[in-house]
Design a protein around this motif. Structure first.
Motif, PDB file in Angstrom:
ATOM      1  N   LYS A  74      -4.305   9.609  14.222  1.00 24.96           N
ATOM      2  CA  LYS A  74      -4.208   9.861  12.790  1.00 24.96           C
ATOM      3  C   LYS A  74      -2.843  10.432  12.420  1.00 24.96           C
ATOM      4  CE  LYS A  74      -8.000  12.340  12.366  1.00 24.96           C
ATOM      5  NZ  LYS A  74      -9.055  13.112  11.673  1.00 24.96           N
ATOM      6  N   ARG A  75      -2.243  11.196  13.323  1.00 21.02           N
ATOM      7  CA  ARG A  75      -0.904  11.721  13.064  1.00 21.02           C
ATOM      8  C   ARG A  75       0.092  10.577  12.882  1.00 21.02           C
ATOM      9  NH1 ARG A  75       1.974  16.634  14.824  1.00 21.02           N
ATOM     10  NH2 ARG A  75       4.207  16.172  14.846  1.00 21.02           N
ATOM     11  N   ASP A  76       0.021   9.554  13.747  1.00 17.59           N
ATOM     12  CA  ASP A  76       0.905   8.396  13.618  1.00 17.59           C
ATOM     13  C   ASP A  76       0.705   7.710  12.277  1.00 17.59           C
ATOM     14  OD1 ASP A  76       1.732   8.884  16.242  1.00 17.59           O
ATOM     15  OD2 ASP A  76       0.226   7.541  17.087  1.00 17.59           O
ATOM     16  N   LEU A  77      -0.544   7.575  11.862  1.00 13.49           N
ATOM     17  CA  LEU A  77      -0.836   6.907  10.599  1.00 13.49           C
ATOM     18  C   LEU A  77      -0.343   7.731   9.408  1.00 13.49           C
ATOM     19  CD1 LEU A  77      -2.051   4.381   9.447  1.00 13.49           C
ATOM     20  CD2 LEU A  77      -4.301   5.471   9.478  1.00 13.49           C
ATOM     21  N   ALA A  78      -0.409   9.059   9.523  1.00 13.98           N
ATOM     22  CA  ALA A  78       0.117   9.911   8.450  1.00 13.98           C
ATOM     23  C   ALA A  78       1.622   9.714   8.301  1.00 13.98           C
ATOM     24  CB  ALA A  78      -0.212  11.375   8.746  1.00 13.98           C
ATOM     25  N   ILE A  79       2.338   9.617   9.419  1.00 16.48           N
ATOM     26  CA  ILE A  79       3.783   9.385   9.365  1.00 16.48           C
ATOM     27  C   ILE A  79       4.066   8.003   8.783  1.00 16.48           C
ATOM     28  CG2 ILE A  79       5.869   9.136  10.772  1.00 16.48           C
ATOM     29  CD1 ILE A  79       4.606  11.200  12.692  1.00 16.48           C
ATOM     30  N   ALA A  80       3.249   7.010   9.151  1.00 16.35           N
ATOM     31  CA  ALA A  80       3.419   5.665   8.599  1.00 16.35           C
ATOM     32  C   ALA A  80       3.201   5.670   7.087  1.00 16.35           C
ATOM     33  CB  ALA A  80       2.448   4.703   9.278  1.00 16.35           C
ATOM     34  N   ALA A  81       2.221   6.442   6.608  1.00 13.41           N
ATOM     35  CA  ALA A  81       1.989   6.544   5.168  1.00 13.41           C
ATOM     36  C   ALA A  81       3.200   7.151   4.468  1.00 13.41           C
ATOM     37  CB  ALA A  81       0.738   7.373   4.897  1.00 13.41           C
ATOM     38  N   CYS A  82       3.804   8.154   5.083  1.00 15.54           N
ATOM     39  CA  CYS A  82       5.017   8.753   4.512  1.00 15.54           C
ATOM     40  C   CYS A  82       6.139   7.728   4.430  1.00 15.54           C
ATOM     41  CB  CYS A  82       5.465   9.954   5.354  1.00 15.54           C
ATOM     42  SG  CYS A  82       4.323  11.351   5.343  1.00 15.54           S
ATOM     43  N   LEU A  91     -11.100  14.710  -5.545  1.00 17.77           N
ATOM     44  CA  LEU A  91      -9.821  14.065  -5.865  1.00 17.77           C
ATOM     45  C   LEU A  91      -9.877  13.407  -7.237  1.00 17.77           C
ATOM     46  CD1 LEU A  91      -8.947  12.443  -2.421  1.00 17.77           C
ATOM     47  CD2 LEU A  91      -7.926  14.476  -3.431  1.00 17.77           C
ATOM     48  N   ARG A  92     -11.014  12.780  -7.540  1.00 17.92           N
ATOM     49  CA  ARG A  92     -11.161  12.146  -8.848  1.00 17.92           C
ATOM     50  C   ARG A  92     -11.155  13.199  -9.954  1.00 17.92           C
ATOM     51  NH1 ARG A  92     -15.714  10.136  -7.979  1.00 17.92           N
ATOM     52  NH2 ARG A  92     -14.925   8.322  -6.839  1.00 17.92           N
ATOM     53  N   ALA A  93     -11.829  14.325  -9.717  1.00 15.38           N
ATOM     54  CA  ALA A  93     -11.863  15.388 -10.718  1.00 15.38           C
ATOM     55  C   ALA A  93     -10.479  15.987 -10.945  1.00 15.38           C
ATOM     56  CB  ALA A  93     -12.849  16.479 -10.291  1.00 15.38           C
ATOM     57  N   ALA A  94      -9.653  15.995  -9.901  1.00 17.00           N
ATOM     58  CA  ALA A  94      -8.297  16.528 -10.031  1.00 17.00           C
ATOM     59  C   ALA A  94      -7.336  15.521 -10.646  1.00 17.00           C
ATOM     60  CB  ALA A  94      -7.780  16.968  -8.660  1.00 17.00           C
ATOM     61  N   GLY A  95      -7.802  14.296 -10.889  1.00 20.02           N
ATOM     62  CA  GLY A  95      -6.945  13.291 -11.490  1.00 20.02           C
ATOM     63  C   GLY A  95      -5.993  12.631 -10.517  1.00 20.02           C
ATOM     64  N   ALA A  96      -6.333  12.601  -9.238  1.00 18.37           N
ATOM     65  CA  ALA A  96      -5.451  12.039  -8.220  1.00 18.37           C
ATOM     66  C   ALA A  96      -5.883  10.631  -7.853  1.00 18.37           C
ATOM     67  CB  ALA A  96      -5.461  12.916  -6.962  1.00 18.37           C
ATOM     68  N   GLY A  97      -4.924   9.760  -7.610  1.00 20.18           N
ATOM     69  CA  GLY A  97      -5.219   8.473  -7.013  1.00 20.18           C
ATOM     70  C   GLY A  97      -5.673   8.677  -5.579  1.00 20.18           C
ATOM     71  N   HIS A  98      -6.486   7.774  -5.068  1.00 20.58           N
ATOM     72  CA  HIS A  98      -7.095   7.973  -3.744  1.00 20.58           C
ATOM     73  C   HIS A  98      -6.908   6.716  -2.911  1.00 20.58           C
ATOM     74  CE1 HIS A  98     -10.929   9.188  -1.287  1.00 20.58           C
ATOM     75  NE2 HIS A  98      -9.817   9.255  -0.582  1.00 20.58           N
ATOM     76  N   LEU A  99      -6.093   6.832  -1.880  1.00 20.82           N
ATOM     77  CA  LEU A  99      -5.840   5.726  -0.960  1.00 20.82           C
ATOM     78  C   LEU A  99      -6.386   6.113   0.414  1.00 20.82           C
ATOM     79  CD1 LEU A  99      -4.499   3.129   0.091  1.00 20.82           C
ATOM     80  CD2 LEU A  99      -2.346   4.406   0.239  1.00 20.82           C
ATOM     81  N   ASP A 112      -5.637  -2.740   9.184  1.00 23.33           N
ATOM     82  CA  ASP A 112      -4.261  -3.027   8.799  1.00 23.33           C
ATOM     83  C   ASP A 112      -3.876  -2.105   7.638  1.00 23.33           C
ATOM     84  OD1 ASP A 112      -1.829  -4.027   8.029  1.00 23.33           O
ATOM     85  OD2 ASP A 112      -2.457  -6.117   7.932  1.00 23.33           O
ATOM     86  N   TRP A 113      -3.185  -1.019   7.967  1.00 23.07           N
ATOM     87  CA  TRP A 113      -2.895  -0.008   6.953  1.00 23.07           C
ATOM     88  C   TRP A 113      -1.886  -0.508   5.921  1.00 23.07           C
ATOM     89  CZ3 TRP A 113       2.107   1.781   6.513  1.00 23.07           C
ATOM     90  CH2 TRP A 113       2.966   1.504   7.582  1.00 23.07           C
ATOM     91  N   ILE A 114      -0.962  -1.379   6.322  1.00 25.61           N
ATOM     92  CA  ILE A 114       0.012  -1.882   5.352  1.00 25.61           C
ATOM     93  C   ILE A 114      -0.696  -2.750   4.303  1.00 25.61           C
ATOM     94  CG2 ILE A 114       2.074  -3.285   5.040  1.00 25.61           C
ATOM     95  CD1 ILE A 114       3.108  -2.421   7.654  1.00 25.61           C
ATOM     96  N   ALA A 115      -1.684  -3.544   4.726  1.00 29.10           N
ATOM     97  CA  ALA A 115      -2.441  -4.344   3.764  1.00 29.10           C
ATOM     98  C   ALA A 115      -3.161  -3.448   2.766  1.00 29.10           C
ATOM     99  CB  ALA A 115      -3.430  -5.245   4.500  1.00 29.10           C
ATOM    100  N   ASP A 116      -3.685  -2.314   3.227  1.00 29.90           N
ATOM    101  CA  ASP A 116      -4.344  -1.383   2.305  1.00 29.90           C
ATOM    102  C   ASP A 116      -3.348  -0.798   1.310  1.00 29.90           C
ATOM    103  OD1 ASP A 116      -6.826  -1.780   3.419  1.00 29.90           O
ATOM    104  OD2 ASP A 116      -6.662  -0.094   4.816  1.00 29.90           O
ATOM    105  N   VAL A 117      -2.138  -0.480   1.788  1.00 33.33           N
ATOM    106  CA  VAL A 117      -1.100   0.039   0.886  1.00 33.33           C
ATOM    107  C   VAL A 117      -0.734  -1.012  -0.157  1.00 33.33           C
ATOM    108  CG1 VAL A 117       1.285   0.843   0.744  1.00 33.33           C
ATOM    109  CG2 VAL A 117      -0.186   1.667   2.584  1.00 33.33           C
TER     110      VAL A 117
END
Length: 366
Positions: free
Chosen positions: A154-162, A318-326, A333-338
């Protein structure tokens, strides 16, 4: 059999098979195969003295991995948001510009009285539309993210999201900064513009040493570190697995009063269900507690139900705070989700909703 473990805390973790040195991340993916080519090498303090060569090799591998990640992201996401970079506020702008003499038809509400009094001629103050975007990443790298059972940790995926957020928001005078929290310490990286600064930001995030086992993450403190002192209007992206108590909602709501929000939830299949492996030791990386349980069908059903309920609470908050949720998963395939998420927001800029959770496929889908 011991009492069931609730997934509301980071305790629901199936330890990786085989011995591993204390605090050392695995050299391969938890599934047993090689780490993805874009995954940064295991982070550790840079050696000194006779081991400087080894440290240089580690840094070289880190740079090569980040370059591979950048190429992967650029190939799939390049041009995705072109033509949609709007100002952060509606109208002509709010940033003060240069004064100029008043002309018939000008809005008298923009009269600059100090310049008018000084020159004895009526002047108005031009305003500049705020079209430069400042993005702030809040990156949760607590011990619960040093885990993964599919294509990567998950750490690798967090860096990929960044990396994906950096690629989508940089350019055109935009700036990007970060607050990196491991639970042991919080590092604030100031926002800077330019491709070189963006690469250095990703390198520093990827090179953050993992916190020792037993260190509890503190996402609310990381959000508060970004809120004070106040920053200019912009985009705040929170990258975390959001395990544990939902005690960050108040801080997120406070940020929403000034910024657009996007939450990137990093999920591993073992966060949602236990495998049928008989007796297993579950470890909580953020408290150091361990518990031996037998994965009976009843326990697995209860665990899956509690995990689904927890993720539902996270989505509602997250919805109550008005944030988008990905949602990004280590088994998909995380890039396809992005891409799907960015396209949905792009449509929203044409009149639809600008936030909301992205529909996700079944685990393992593409």
């Amino acid at each position: 059999m011991s009492e069931p473990v609730s997934p509301d805390t980071p305790a629901a973790r199936v330890p990786e098979p085989g011995p591993r040195p204390e605090g050392a991340p695995p050299a391969t993916s938890p599934a047993g195969g090689p780490r993805p080519s874009w995954a940064p090498p295991p982070t550790s303090p840079v050696p000194s003295g006779p081991d400087e060569v080894a440290g240089e090799r580690t840094q070289a591998r880190l740079s090569a991995s980040l370059r591979t990640l950048e190429l992967s992201v650029r190939r799939r996401l390049d041009g995705l948001l072109q033509g949609n970079h709007l100002g952060l506020v509606p109208g002509p702008g709010t940033e003060p510009g240069e004064p100029r003499p008043y002309q018939p038809g000008d809005d008298v509400r923009r009269m600059d009285w100090s310049v008018t009094a000084r020159t004895t001629e009526p002047h108005i103050r031009e305003t500049i539309a705020d079209r430069e975007l400042e993005t702030q990443l809040v990156v949760d790298l607590s011990p619960s993210l040093d885990f993964g059972t599919a294509a990567c940790e998950k750490r690798d995926l967090a860096i990929a999201a960044c990396a994906a957020v950096t690629h989508l928001t940089r350019g055109g005078g935009n700036r990007i900064g970060a607050v990196v929290a491991t639970g042991e310490r919080t590092v604030r990286l100031p926002a800077r513009g330019g491709e070189t600064a963006a690469r250095e930001l990703l390198r520093r995030i990827a090179a953050t040493p993992p916190a020792p086992e037993g260190t509890r993450g503190d996402l609310p403190a990381a959000l508060e570190a970004l809120r004070r002192p106040p920053r200019r209007r912009g985009l705040v992206v929170v990258v975390s697995d959001f395990l544990g108590d939902v005690d960050w909602e108040r801080a997120l709501r406070a940020l929403r009063a000034r910024h657009d929000l996007l939450a990137v939830e990093v999920v591993d299949p073992r966060d949602e269900e236990l495998p049928d492996v008989g007796t297993v030791v579950l470890a909580d990386p953020e408290s150091g507690r361990r518990r031996e349980v037998t994965t009976t069908p009843t326990l697995r059903r209860r665990f899956a139900a509690e995990a689904a309920a927890h993720r539902g609470r996270v989505a509602d908050s997250l919805r109550a705070a008005g944030a988008g949720h990905l949602v990004l998963r280590t088994d998909r395939d995380w890039i396809a989700d992005v891409v799907r998420f960015a396209v949905a927001r792009k449509r929203g800029w044409s009149g639809g909703a600008t936030t909301g959770r992205v529909p996700t496929a079944a685990p393992g889908g593409r």
